[in-house]
Design a protein around this motif. Sequence first.
Motif, PDB file in Angstrom:
ATOM      1  N   LEU A 145       0.929  -1.139  -0.055  1.00  0.00           N
ATOM      2  CA  LEU A 145      -0.084   0.039   0.017  1.00  0.00           C
ATOM      3  C   LEU A 145       0.817   1.157   0.154  1.00  0.00           C
ATOM      4  O   LEU A 145       1.794   1.243   0.592  1.00  0.00           O
ATOM      5  CB  LEU A 145      -0.973   0.142   1.151  1.00  0.00           C
ATOM      6  CG  LEU A 145      -2.086  -0.639   1.231  1.00  0.00           C
ATOM      7  CD1 LEU A 145      -2.490  -0.455   2.586  1.00  0.00           C
ATOM      8  CD2 LEU A 145      -3.185  -0.173   0.258  1.00  0.00           C
ATOM      9  N   THR A 146       0.541   2.179  -0.772  1.00  0.00           N
ATOM     10  CA  THR A 146       1.447   3.457  -0.926  1.00  0.00           C
ATOM     11  C   THR A 146       0.598   4.530  -0.438  1.00  0.00           C
ATOM     12  O   THR A 146      -0.302   5.001  -1.112  1.00  0.00           O
ATOM     13  CB  THR A 146       1.918   3.476  -2.496  1.00  0.00           C
ATOM     14  OG1 THR A 146       2.658   2.549  -2.630  1.00  0.00           O
ATOM     15  CG2 THR A 146       3.031   4.915  -2.523  1.00  0.00           C
ATOM     16  N   PHE A 147       1.006   5.260   0.789  1.00  0.00           N
ATOM     17  CA  PHE A 147       0.259   6.416   1.033  1.00  0.00           C
ATOM     18  C   PHE A 147       1.175   7.458   0.708  1.00  0.00           C
ATOM     19  O   PHE A 147       2.324   7.679   0.969  1.00  0.00           O
ATOM     20  CB  PHE A 147       0.359   6.302   2.732  1.00  0.00           C
ATOM     21  CG  PHE A 147      -0.636   5.416   3.294  1.00  0.00           C
ATOM     22  CD1 PHE A 147      -1.965   5.595   3.605  1.00  0.00           C
ATOM     23  CD2 PHE A 147      -0.154   4.071   3.392  1.00  0.00           C
ATOM     24  CE1 PHE A 147      -2.775   4.685   4.177  1.00  0.00           C
ATOM     25  CE2 PHE A 147      -0.966   2.829   3.907  1.00  0.00           C
ATOM     26  CZ  PHE A 147      -2.329   3.296   4.513  1.00  0.00           C
ATOM     27  N   ILE A 200       2.002   3.730  12.278  1.00  0.00           N
ATOM     28  CA  ILE A 200       1.301   2.652  11.517  1.00  0.00           C
ATOM     29  C   ILE A 200       0.449   1.609  12.347  1.00  0.00           C
ATOM     30  O   ILE A 200       1.270   1.251  13.083  1.00  0.00           O
ATOM     31  CB  ILE A 200       1.890   1.877  10.315  1.00  0.00           C
ATOM     32  CG1 ILE A 200       2.767   2.743   9.339  1.00  0.00           C
ATOM     33  CG2 ILE A 200       1.355   0.895   9.898  1.00  0.00           C
ATOM     34  CD1 ILE A 200       3.886   2.101   8.593  1.00  0.00           C
ATOM     35  N   THR A 201      -0.698   1.514  12.054  1.00  0.00           N
ATOM     36  CA  THR A 201      -1.476   0.600  12.999  1.00  0.00           C
ATOM     37  C   THR A 201      -2.038  -0.188  11.941  1.00  0.00           C
ATOM     38  O   THR A 201      -2.480  -0.168  10.816  1.00  0.00           O
ATOM     39  CB  THR A 201      -2.558   1.110  13.694  1.00  0.00           C
ATOM     40  OG1 THR A 201      -3.341   2.004  12.973  1.00  0.00           O
ATOM     41  CG2 THR A 201      -1.870   2.089  14.814  1.00  0.00           C
ATOM     42  N   GLY A 235      -1.757  -4.398   9.709  1.00  0.00           N
ATOM     43  CA  GLY A 235      -0.793  -4.823   8.833  1.00  0.00           C
ATOM     44  C   GLY A 235       0.336  -5.449   9.654  1.00  0.00           C
ATOM     45  O   GLY A 235       0.361  -5.616  10.838  1.00  0.00           O
ATOM     46  N   ASN A 236       1.477  -5.827   8.998  1.00  0.00           N
ATOM     47  CA  ASN A 236       2.553  -6.372   9.477  1.00  0.00           C
ATOM     48  C   ASN A 236       3.760  -5.393   9.604  1.00  0.00           C
ATOM     49  O   ASN A 236       4.647  -5.773  10.162  1.00  0.00           O
ATOM     50  CB  ASN A 236       3.235  -7.493   8.733  1.00  0.00           C
ATOM     51  CG  ASN A 236       2.922  -7.565   7.269  1.00  0.00           C
ATOM     52  OD1 ASN A 236       1.875  -7.267   6.723  1.00  0.00           O
ATOM     53  ND2 ASN A 236       3.878  -7.778   6.623  1.00  0.00           N
ATOM     54  N   GLU A 237       3.665  -4.167   9.691  1.00  0.00           N
ATOM     55  CA  GLU A 237       4.546  -3.083   9.982  1.00  0.00           C
ATOM     56  C   GLU A 237       3.983  -2.261  11.016  1.00  0.00           C
ATOM     57  O   GLU A 237       4.327  -0.997  10.838  1.00  0.00           O
ATOM     58  CB  GLU A 237       4.734  -2.576   8.422  1.00  0.00           C
ATOM     59  CG  GLU A 237       5.421  -3.232   7.522  1.00  0.00           C
ATOM     60  CD  GLU A 237       6.355  -2.340   6.456  1.00  0.00           C
ATOM     61  OE1 GLU A 237       6.446  -1.227   6.561  1.00  0.00           O
ATOM     62  OE2 GLU A 237       6.371  -3.102   5.448  1.00  0.00           O
ATOM     63  N   ALA A 238       3.299  -2.576  11.763  1.00  0.00           N
ATOM     64  CA  ALA A 238       2.967  -1.689  12.863  1.00  0.00           C
ATOM     65  C   ALA A 238       4.196  -1.077  13.647  1.00  0.00           C
ATOM     66  O   ALA A 238       4.903  -1.654  13.963  1.00  0.00           O
ATOM     67  CB  ALA A 238       1.971  -2.343  13.552  1.00  0.00           C
ATOM     68  N   ALA A 296      -7.794  -3.237   8.064  1.00  0.00           N
ATOM     69  CA  ALA A 296      -7.521  -2.032   7.806  1.00  0.00           C
ATOM     70  C   ALA A 296      -5.962  -1.683   8.187  1.00  0.00           C
ATOM     71  O   ALA A 296      -5.557  -2.223   9.373  1.00  0.00           O
ATOM     72  CB  ALA A 296      -8.641  -1.331   8.807  1.00  0.00           C
ATOM     73  N   ILE A 297      -5.508  -0.921   7.540  1.00  0.00           N
ATOM     74  CA  ILE A 297      -4.061  -0.442   7.706  1.00  0.00           C
ATOM     75  C   ILE A 297      -4.339   1.089   7.807  1.00  0.00           C
ATOM     76  O   ILE A 297      -4.816   1.833   6.932  1.00  0.00           O
ATOM     77  CB  ILE A 297      -3.079  -0.669   6.880  1.00  0.00           C
ATOM     78  CG1 ILE A 297      -3.014  -2.351   6.797  1.00  0.00           C
ATOM     79  CG2 ILE A 297      -1.706  -0.192   6.913  1.00  0.00           C
ATOM     80  CD1 ILE A 297      -2.138  -2.910   5.592  1.00  0.00           C
ATOM     81  N   THR A 298      -3.737   1.732   8.886  1.00  0.00           N
ATOM     82  CA  THR A 298      -3.829   3.344   9.156  1.00  0.00           C
ATOM     83  C   THR A 298      -2.576   3.847   9.402  1.00  0.00           C
ATOM     84  O   THR A 298      -1.790   3.247  10.115  1.00  0.00           O
ATOM     85  CB  THR A 298      -4.832   3.539  10.427  1.00  0.00           C
ATOM     86  OG1 THR A 298      -6.068   2.858  10.153  1.00  0.00           O
ATOM     87  CG2 THR A 298      -4.972   4.958  10.507  1.00  0.00           C
ATOM     88  N   VAL A 299      -2.371   5.031   8.747  1.00  0.00           N
ATOM     89  CA  VAL A 299      -0.926   5.411   8.846  1.00  0.00           C
ATOM     90  C   VAL A 299      -1.560   7.218   9.354  1.00  0.00           C
ATOM     91  O   VAL A 299      -2.461   7.831   8.665  1.00  0.00           O
ATOM     92  CB  VAL A 299      -0.153   5.957   7.630  1.00  0.00           C
ATOM     93  CG1 VAL A 299       1.142   6.842   7.834  1.00  0.00           C
ATOM     94  CG2 VAL A 299       0.081   4.618   7.049  1.00  0.00           C
ATOM     95  N   THR A 300      -1.132   7.298  10.450  1.00  0.00           N
ATOM     96  CA  THR A 300      -1.446   8.705  11.349  1.00  0.00           C
ATOM     97  C   THR A 300      -0.271   9.545  11.501  1.00  0.00           C
ATOM     98  O   THR A 300       0.982   8.878  11.759  1.00  0.00           O
ATOM     99  CB  THR A 300      -1.855   8.425  12.892  1.00  0.00           C
ATOM    100  OG1 THR A 300      -3.198   7.330  12.686  1.00  0.00           O
ATOM    101  CG2 THR A 300      -2.311   9.652  13.384  1.00  0.00           C
ATOM    102  N   LEU A 301      -0.199  10.815  10.811  1.00  0.00           N
ATOM    103  CA  LEU A 301       0.676  11.715  10.957  1.00  0.00           C
ATOM    104  C   LEU A 301       0.815  12.343  12.263  1.00  0.00           C
ATOM    105  O   LEU A 301      -0.097  12.726  12.771  1.00  0.00           O
ATOM    106  CB  LEU A 301       0.599  12.827   9.895  1.00  0.00           C
ATOM    107  CG  LEU A 301       0.521  12.270   8.406  1.00  0.00           C
ATOM    108  CD1 LEU A 301       0.372  13.490   7.385  1.00  0.00           C
ATOM    109  CD2 LEU A 301       1.959  11.600   8.172  1.00  0.00           C
TER     110      LEU A 301
END
Length: 90
Positions: free
Chosen positions: A18-20, A39-40, A42-45, A76-81
Amino acid sequence: SIDDPSPVAEGDGGTATLTFTVSLDQSDPVNDTNIDYTITGGNEAGSDQITIPSGSTSAEIEVTTNGDTVVEADEAITVTLDNTDNGTIS
């Protein structure tokens, strides 16, 4: 700001990415912009930092998922700034 990428199929094996895209409203012609993110799912939390170089308005965060044969609901994968050293997060 950060975009909401299109979903990717995890598959039964291998990996998918996935590319954010993290974007600035306006580039800084002199200074890089460093942004902490979390990152929350997925496997890269975890947490890390992305740098948008001076003169640029965007950079990408790639999140890899591992395929498996487990029957499950969509993940669901979430990226939070979190923080930045140059500007305001919106």
